[in-house]
Each structure stands twice: as C-alpha cells, then as structure tokens.
Design a protein around this motif. Structure first.
Motif: not given
Ligand code: TRP
Ligand code: ZN
Length: 512
Positions: A152-163
């Motif tokens: 579970h992430l603290d915030d929303v990641r966008d299309v194209g973001d790396g992880f």
C-alpha cells in the motif's frame, strides 16, 4: 480530494505491448474507489470475448476520479495470476537456501513502471511469509490477500512513474512426495529443483507471475559451500564466504516468470564451446549432476545437431546461450526453462533412444515456441506444447527414426474424444495440447503447403519474439503468409469443441 486520472482496462495497460487481455467482469473488485466516496467505481466493460481473441480495448480513456487497482491480468484459466497496470523491467532475486531444512529466504527487488495511476502494487505470492516490504526505499504496509501480496502506497503514482519494490519472504520447501499437481520447488536427496510452469514461482517468491510481463533477472543464490546453485543465464560470479557460497546468475534476455530455473545440488559445469548459427555465436554450457559427466556425452553432440536443424527450420535461435541441466528430478518430466532446460537424470541416463531424442528436441524447440514467443493466456498452451511436439516429430523424420507422415498419423489416432477445444483445452498438459496441437500443425502444413508453413513458423517467432501471442494472432499470421482465408480450417482443427476431423486434409502440394 479527487484525483483526476485515466482509467484503463488491462488490454490498454498491459506491460509488454502485444498482450491483449480484457479483465473478466468477475475481476471487477480490482478497480475500487478509495479517493472519492461520491463517484461510483467504474467497472471494466463486461466482455464475453474469449481472451484468445484480441479485442480492441473498450473505453480505455474514460476520465474519472479513480485510480486503478489490479491483482490480476485477467487470464481466463488462472484469474488470480499477474497484475495489470505495471510493467516489470527487472527482478533482482537474492535467495538464501538451506537444502537440509528446506528453508528458502527470498528477497526480491522488483523494478518497473506503472502503466496506470494507482496507489498500490500487487504481486503474486502463494504461501511464503512476508518479512519486510518497501517501495522506493520506504517501508510500506503489505497485506496478503488471497494469492497476492499487496503493497500500500502513501500516494497515487502516475502512468509512467518508475518503482522499485523490495519484498523479503520466507518459505519452507516441503519434504514430501516429489512433483505433485502443483508447480514449484521440490526436494531431492541432496538438494532442490523446480518446475514452475504455470504458477510455481509465486509459491516461493513474489513476482508478476504471468507471461505477459517478461523481465530481465539476476539471481544471487546463497547455499552451503558443499553444493552448487544454478539459475538461468550467465554465471557471473561465485563468492565464497566461510561455509556458504553465493552463486550469481544473470539473465539478460526478457524471460517469463514460469521459465525460471532453480537448482541446488552437487553439480558439474560442462562448457562445450560455441556454435555458429544463423543468429550468430551461441555458447553452450551444460549442468550435470556430479559424477554423471560421462552420461552427458551423447547429448552434447545431439544438441549441436538439433540446434543447427531447428535454427534453419524455425529461424535464428532466439538466445545467445544454451545448455542442458540434468538433475535429480522427477522422471518423465522435463521443462523448457529459458536457455537451460531441465531434464531428469533418470531420463537422460546416458542412453540414446527415442525418449532421449524426443525430450531433447522438444525442450529445445520450446526455446522458440514458448520462451521467445510465450502464450498470452494459459488457454493458448498449444502454441507451446503442440509446436514442441511437432518439432520432435520433425526431428525423428530428420534422423530417420520415423517419418513425419507416420508420426502425424499416430498423433491423430491418439486423440481423446473429450478435452477440446485445442484453443482452450481442459487439461493444460494433456494429449489435446501436445498431440492435438501437433496434428493441427500438420493439417495446416498440408493445407497451405511446406513453403508457406515454414515461412509462417519463422514469421511467428520474428513477429512475437520477447513477447506473447494468442491463437487468434496465429490464425491471422497464417492467413497473411498463405494469402488464404483459414477461418474454416481453424474452426475445424483449433476451435472445435468436439475435436478435429478424423483424417488429415489432402495435401496442397503434390509432393506434400
Ligand atoms: N512444459 C513442460 C514440457 O512440455 C511440461 C510441464 C511443465 C508439465 N509443467 C508441467 C507437465 C506440469 C505436467 C505438469 O516440457
Ligand atoms: Zn513441452
């Protein structure tokens, strides 16, 4: 706060481009609405289209106040597998294995890209205990939900973001009966071996466990110094530290998770130099149980001949290395693990008869059909097994052990009444997929002629190398290459729920 994002169905978001899978309506819980209580959660367009039929993504660009949460790629046969909305690029796998107790610690660093906006990361995991989880260096909450571990992430990641997610898990390899109905890792007298097709890897480490998300891999496997550890790819490094040794293997070609090989036992490494193929220089590295070096001898030569034969017939061998791994594993079972297929020492026992020729040809042919081009859904399994079975018949014909006509006739006569259609067989690894698939290919060859048939096989690999493909795509390429409408042919030989005709069609060319 509402977050303005684009919701897309898996078909539009899937990682490796050519996978076209639409989530079933039963997967609707995948998409939820945590950021807005007022906006109803969107449901993916319900579809009755079989996943084997490529569909145009429906409403992939609807803009709503939602994030996309997926724990499945929507495989109709294995609805829990995979995660849509991410594209894994690389797995950095660190294993610490005690073969005596069966303890297997896995720390997996997974790097990739989000292909949807989301506030979670989900990976397949069925059994192991999660010790720690982090994303981009920050510890995160991880929950085990069914056959998934969800971060579970603290915030929303966008299309194209790396992880970069890192998950540490522990499991214990059961010391029990050997290979069962389920894939995974198994114990042998002095070590461990694995067959992971279709969903075995996620029983011992977290991965996006579906062929539609191929990635490169490194494996650092720490084991007691008195045994060797083997995985796919190039052996990069061996680090001895007291009584444990770390074996580092690097797989630089994209590889589906089900093709991961893990072996721990007393092994010898046998290098057989290089071979020049149409693809270039391929290096040959075999792995054989200690003391069985001499038993490997006949297979070294056959492997070279088969590589040349298939490289000519199917087009360039898809990888830059190849080898046989001969293990203390289940007799009668072999596996096309990428670049290094697994065989049982009970089968490759030093003799060279039909069984050995068959197994060697079958697993080598899978490197093109299965490994380079992987099934887009598990219903498409005949694209692996039917092709590898037909290849083994072609090899028998080549060495004069049989003829293709005789083999094809035997395959056709072996077919059961039930278990069809070929394009979605009841059994994944049954006579329908293997012999039924080979019979369909032989019938296709007779229908379109040798030239178009082999041009089709080569084109198939070129078009889908490093990716996945569906039965419908095979039909399309077959029609393109042959310039014929093959609708009736595929209805009869591939999609019929009653199985194929009793007889092969007349040959398109006079000499067959
Ligand atoms: N793909 C393997 C081959 O044809 C066979 C295989 C893999 C298998 N996993 C399996 C067979 C599970 C039965 C059950 O070489
Ligand atoms: Zn096979």
């Amino acid at each position: 706060m509402a977050i303005f994002t684009v919701v897309c169905v898996a078909a539009a978001c899937a990682g490796d481009g050519d996978a076209v899978i639409t989530p079933e309506s039963t997967l609707a819980p995948d998409i939820t609405s945590p950021t807005s209580a007022t906006t109803p959660a969107p449901t993916p367009a319900p579809t009755t289209t079989p996943a084997t039929t490529p569909t145009t993504p429906e409403t992939p660009t609807t803009e709503v106040d939602e994030v996309f949460r997926s724990t499945s790629v929507g495989d109709p046969r294995y609805p829990t597998l995979g995660t849509a909305g991410i594209d894994v690029e690389h797995y950095d796998v660190a294993l610490d294995i005690d073969p005596t107790s069966g303890r297997l610690d896995a720390t997996v660093r997974i790097s990739g890209t989000f292909t949807v906006a989301t506030d979670q990361l989900s990976f397949d995991l069925d059994g192991p205990t999660v010790r720690t989880a982090s994303v981009d260096g920050d510890e995160v909450d991880a929950t085990v939900e069914g056959r998934d571990v969800v971060l579970h992430l603290d915030d929303v990641r966008d299309v194209g973001d790396g992880f970069v997610a890192e998950i540490a898990v522990t499991s214990r390899v059961e010391d029990g009966p050997s290979f069962g109905p389920d894939a995974g890792v198994f114990v042998s007298d002095d070590g461990l071996w694995s067959v992971n097709e279709p969903d075995g890897v996620s029983t011992w480490m977290p991965v996006n466990d579906h062929p539609t998300d191929k990635a490169t891999w490194t494996f650092d496997i720490t084991v007691p110094t008195d045994v060797e550890a083997v995985a796919n790819g190039e052996l990069d490094d061996i680090t001895v530290s007291g009584d444990s040794t770390t074996w580092t293997w690097r797989q630089d070609d994209p590889m589906a998770s089900y093709l991961v090989l893990l072996l721990v036992d007393d092994y010898e490494f046998v290098d057989d130099g290089e071979i020049e193929l149409s693809s270039g220089t391929v290096s040959l590295h075999h792995v054989v149980l200690d003391g069985r070096r001499d038993d490997l001898e006949p297979y070294i030569d056959v492997t070279r001949r088969q590589l040349e034969f298939f490289d000519e017939l199917f087009g360039p061998y898809p990888f830059d290395r190849y080898g046989l791994a001969i293990a203390d594993s289940q007799p009668g079972l072999a596996m096309e693990t990428q670049g290094l297929p697994l065989f049982s020492v009970a089968d490759l026992d030093g003799s060279l008869g039909p069984l050995q020729h068959l197994l060697l040809a079958h697993e080598l042919a899978h490197q093109w059909f299965g490994d380079a081009v992987s099934p887009a859904t598990w219903d498409d399994i005949w694209l692996n097994e039917g092709f590898a079975t037909y290849a083994q018949m072609l090899w028998f014909d080549e060495i004069g052990m049989s003829t293709i006509e005789r083999e094809a006739e035997l395959a056709l006569r072996s077919l059961p009444d039930d278990g069809w259609p070929l394009s979605a067989p009841t059994e994944l690894f049954g006579t329908v997929s293997y012999n039924g698939g080979a019979a369909a290919l032989h019938a296709l060859r007779l229908t379109i002629g040798d030239d178009d048939f082999f041009a089709l096989l080569r084109r198939w690999v070129v078009d889908h190398d490093e990716g996945t493909a569906t039965t419908a795509e095979f039909e399309r390429v077959a029609e393109e290459v042959s310039g014929r409408d093959l609708g009736d042919f595929f209805d009869e030989w591939v999609d019929s729920p009653d199985g194929p005709p009793d007889e092969y069609p007349a040959s398109a060319t006079e000499d067959g």
